[in-house]
Design an enzyme around this catalytic site. Structure first.
Site, mmCIF file in Angstrom:
data_model
loop_
_atom_site.group_PDB
_atom_site.id
_atom_site.type_symbol
_atom_site.label_atom_id
_atom_site.label_comp_id
_atom_site.label_asym_id
_atom_site.label_seq_id
_atom_site.Cartn_x
_atom_site.Cartn_y
_atom_site.Cartn_z
ATOM 1 N N ALA A 165 -3.411 5.302 -1.775
ATOM 2 C CA ALA A 165 -3.161 6.170 -0.625
ATOM 3 C C ALA A 165 -4.137 7.346 -0.710
ATOM 4 C CB ALA A 165 -1.720 6.648 -0.655
ATOM 5 N N GLY A 194 -1.502 2.430 -3.890
ATOM 6 C CA GLY A 194 -1.220 1.738 -2.629
ATOM 7 C C GLY A 194 -2.108 0.525 -2.412
ATOM 8 N N GLU A 212 -0.435 -2.146 -4.271
ATOM 9 C CA GLU A 212 0.774 -2.490 -3.513
ATOM 10 C C GLU A 212 0.434 -3.280 -2.251
ATOM 11 O OE1 GLU A 212 1.777 1.707 -3.754
ATOM 12 O OE2 GLU A 212 3.809 1.135 -4.356
ATOM 13 N N GLU A 269 0.108 6.201 -10.264
ATOM 14 C CA GLU A 269 0.826 7.309 -9.610
ATOM 15 C C GLU A 269 1.378 8.330 -10.592
ATOM 16 O OE1 GLU A 269 1.156 4.094 -8.831
ATOM 17 O OE2 GLU A 269 1.078 3.865 -6.650
HETATM 18 N N1 COA Z 1 -7.690 9.021 -2.050
HETATM 19 C C1 COA Z 1 -8.643 9.770 -1.492
HETATM 20 N N2 COA Z 1 -9.921 9.720 -1.849
HETATM 21 C C2 COA Z 1 -10.250 8.857 -2.842
HETATM 22 C C3 COA Z 1 -9.305 8.045 -3.470
HETATM 23 C C4 COA Z 1 -7.971 8.147 -3.033
HETATM 24 N N3 COA Z 1 -6.988 7.398 -3.538
HETATM 25 N N4 COA Z 1 -9.941 7.310 -4.413
HETATM 26 C C5 COA Z 1 -11.229 7.646 -4.360
HETATM 27 N N5 COA Z 1 -11.430 8.585 -3.408
HETATM 28 C C6 COA Z 1 -12.678 9.227 -3.015
HETATM 29 C C7 COA Z 1 -13.130 10.251 -4.047
HETATM 30 O O1 COA Z 1 -12.461 11.481 -3.856
HETATM 31 C C8 COA Z 1 -14.603 10.319 -3.721
HETATM 32 O O2 COA Z 1 -14.774 11.100 -2.545
HETATM 33 P P1 COA Z 1 -15.973 12.196 -2.482
HETATM 34 O O3 COA Z 1 -17.240 11.394 -2.666
HETATM 35 O O4 COA Z 1 -15.834 12.775 -1.117
HETATM 36 O O5 COA Z 1 -15.715 13.137 -3.611
HETATM 37 C C9 COA Z 1 -14.948 8.890 -3.349
HETATM 38 O O6 COA Z 1 -13.699 8.258 -2.983
HETATM 39 C C10 COA Z 1 -15.543 8.089 -4.502
HETATM 40 O O7 COA Z 1 -14.653 8.178 -5.600
HETATM 41 P P2 COA Z 1 -15.095 8.652 -7.064
HETATM 42 O O8 COA Z 1 -13.871 9.177 -7.757
HETATM 43 O O9 COA Z 1 -16.274 9.553 -6.969
HETATM 44 O O10 COA Z 1 -15.559 7.265 -7.689
HETATM 45 P P3 COA Z 1 -15.541 6.873 -9.231
HETATM 46 O O11 COA Z 1 -16.281 5.575 -9.312
HETATM 47 O O12 COA Z 1 -16.011 7.999 -10.078
HETATM 48 O O13 COA Z 1 -13.995 6.616 -9.587
HETATM 49 C C11 COA Z 1 -11.788 5.733 -9.217
HETATM 50 C C12 COA Z 1 -13.308 5.568 -8.965
HETATM 51 C C13 COA Z 1 -11.077 4.663 -8.391
HETATM 52 C C14 COA Z 1 -11.464 5.528 -10.697
HETATM 53 C C15 COA Z 1 -11.335 7.140 -8.787
HETATM 54 O O14 COA Z 1 -11.833 7.395 -7.481
HETATM 55 C C16 COA Z 1 -9.854 7.332 -8.749
HETATM 56 O O15 COA Z 1 -9.215 7.487 -9.784
HETATM 57 N N6 COA Z 1 -9.249 7.337 -7.523
HETATM 58 C C17 COA Z 1 -7.853 7.582 -7.347
HETATM 59 C C18 COA Z 1 -7.047 6.380 -7.745
HETATM 60 C C19 COA Z 1 -5.566 6.691 -7.610
HETATM 61 O O16 COA Z 1 -4.987 7.489 -8.310
HETATM 62 N N7 COA Z 1 -4.922 5.978 -6.652
HETATM 63 C C20 COA Z 1 -3.514 6.052 -6.451
HETATM 64 C C21 COA Z 1 -3.181 7.089 -5.469
HETATM 65 S S1 COA Z 1 -1.422 7.169 -5.288
#
Ligand code: COA
Length: 260
Positions: free
Chosen positions: A67, A112, A115, A135
């Site tokens: 999400a 999400g 999910e 989460e």
């Molecule tokens: N919601 C909103 N934005 C997200 C996102 C999410 N769940 N996951 C990634 N993004 C965005 C990042 O903020 C970033 O945006 P920006 O370029 O404007 O800063 C862009 O997507 C790229 O992500 P980034 O974190 O730079 O890539 P990465 O390769 O370094 O890491 C992940 C990838 C997936 C490990 C990391 O993005 C992450 O942990 N995301 C969240 C995962 C999460 O907790 N999901 C569950 C939510 S309930």
């Protein structure tokens, strides 16, 4: 069909490929994505030209990374519950589609996103896919069905491990625990998914739809599930496709199913 956040392509055999299209945010689910998914799957149910759906994420890196965390600052108790209710309703609509839905998991499937894949009927993962329910790292728990669908698929013990540790797991482990049905190289992911879909679409459509309905209640008490199965079996015996399937077998020819 045109959407702000989804790319939809329906091919000549009725396979709709739906791509969540926010690659700069790793296809995170915001309210617009949820509205678009809801509308697409509502349409897919009544649209005869759509026989099955493949769901994927745009770009080489992510299926859906969860999400949209950027919107989480707005959530409090009441709006958080509404947020979970809305996501669950959309994902229930996907799960209840009487046509096969396969997730082609081409990268991160987190929160999400995991999910969403769980709400699909089947999952094919790229070797590069990463699954997780992170989460707890944010001070919340899965809200789009993860605490319910994950244990039903992989068992309570492993689901508990994944939800409590927030661990990210590889496609190979996802396959080993039964979270995904198949793993393919990134280049072969779509072909492997389409082959699985084509196999299903070669079967009697009403039998597939009734099978999905019966499988839906597999978590009910056995007597209730068996009652539903027998009712659906009876209904299937009244179809022209049943007559055709049996006749084709006995005549040693390929059946021609018409979905009637
Ligand atoms: N919601 C909103 N934005 C997200 C996102 C999410 N769940 N996951 C990634 N993004 C965005 C990042 O903020 C970033 O945006 P920006 O370029 O404007 O800063 C862009 O997507 C790229 O992500 P980034 O974190 O730079 O890539 P990465 O390769 O370094 O890491 C992940 C990838 C997936 C490990 C990391 O993005 C992450 O942990 N995301 C969240 C995962 C999460 O907790 N999901 C569950 C939510 S309930």
């Amino acid at each position: 069909m045109s959407y702000d956040t989804l790319l939809v392509d329906v091919d000549d055999v009725g396979i709709a490929t739906v791509t969540v299209n926010r690659p700069d945010k790793l296809n995170a689910l915001n309210a617009q994505v949820m509205d678009d998914l809801d509308h697409f799957f509502e349409t897919a149910e009544r649209e005869a030209s759509i026989r099955g759906v493949i769901l994927m994420g745009a770009g080489p890196k992510s299926f859906v990374a969860g999400a949209d965390i950027a919107k989480f600052k707005e959530l409090d108790g009441a709006s958080g519950k509404a947020f979970a209710d809305r996501g669950q309703a959309v994902f229930n609509r996907i799960e209840n589609l009487p046509k096969p839905v396969i997730a082609a998991v081409n990268g991160f499937a987190l929160g999400g996103g995991s999910e969403l894949a769980l709400a699909c009927h089947l999952r094919v993962a790229s070797e590069t896919a990463v699954f997780g329910q992170p989460e707890v790292n944010l001070g919340i728990l899965p809200g789009y069905g993860g605490t319910q669908r994950l244990p039903r698929l992989v068992g309570l013990g492993i689901a508990t491990e994944l939800v409590l540790t927030g661990a990210m797991i590889t496609a190979d482990r996802a396959y080993a625990i039964g979270l995904v049905n198949a793993v393919a190289s990134p280049d072969e992911l779509m072909e492997a998914t389409r082959t699985m879909m084509a196999t299903i679409l070669s079967k009697a459509p009403l039998a597939v739809a009734k099978s999905l309905r019966a499988l839906r209640v597999a978590d009910q008490p056995l007597a209730e599930g068996l009652r539903v199965e027998a009712d659906l079996f009876g209904e299937a015996c009244d179809t022209a496709d049943f007559e055709e399937g049996v006749d084709a077998f006995l005549s040693k020819r390929k059946p021609l199913f018409r979905g009637r």
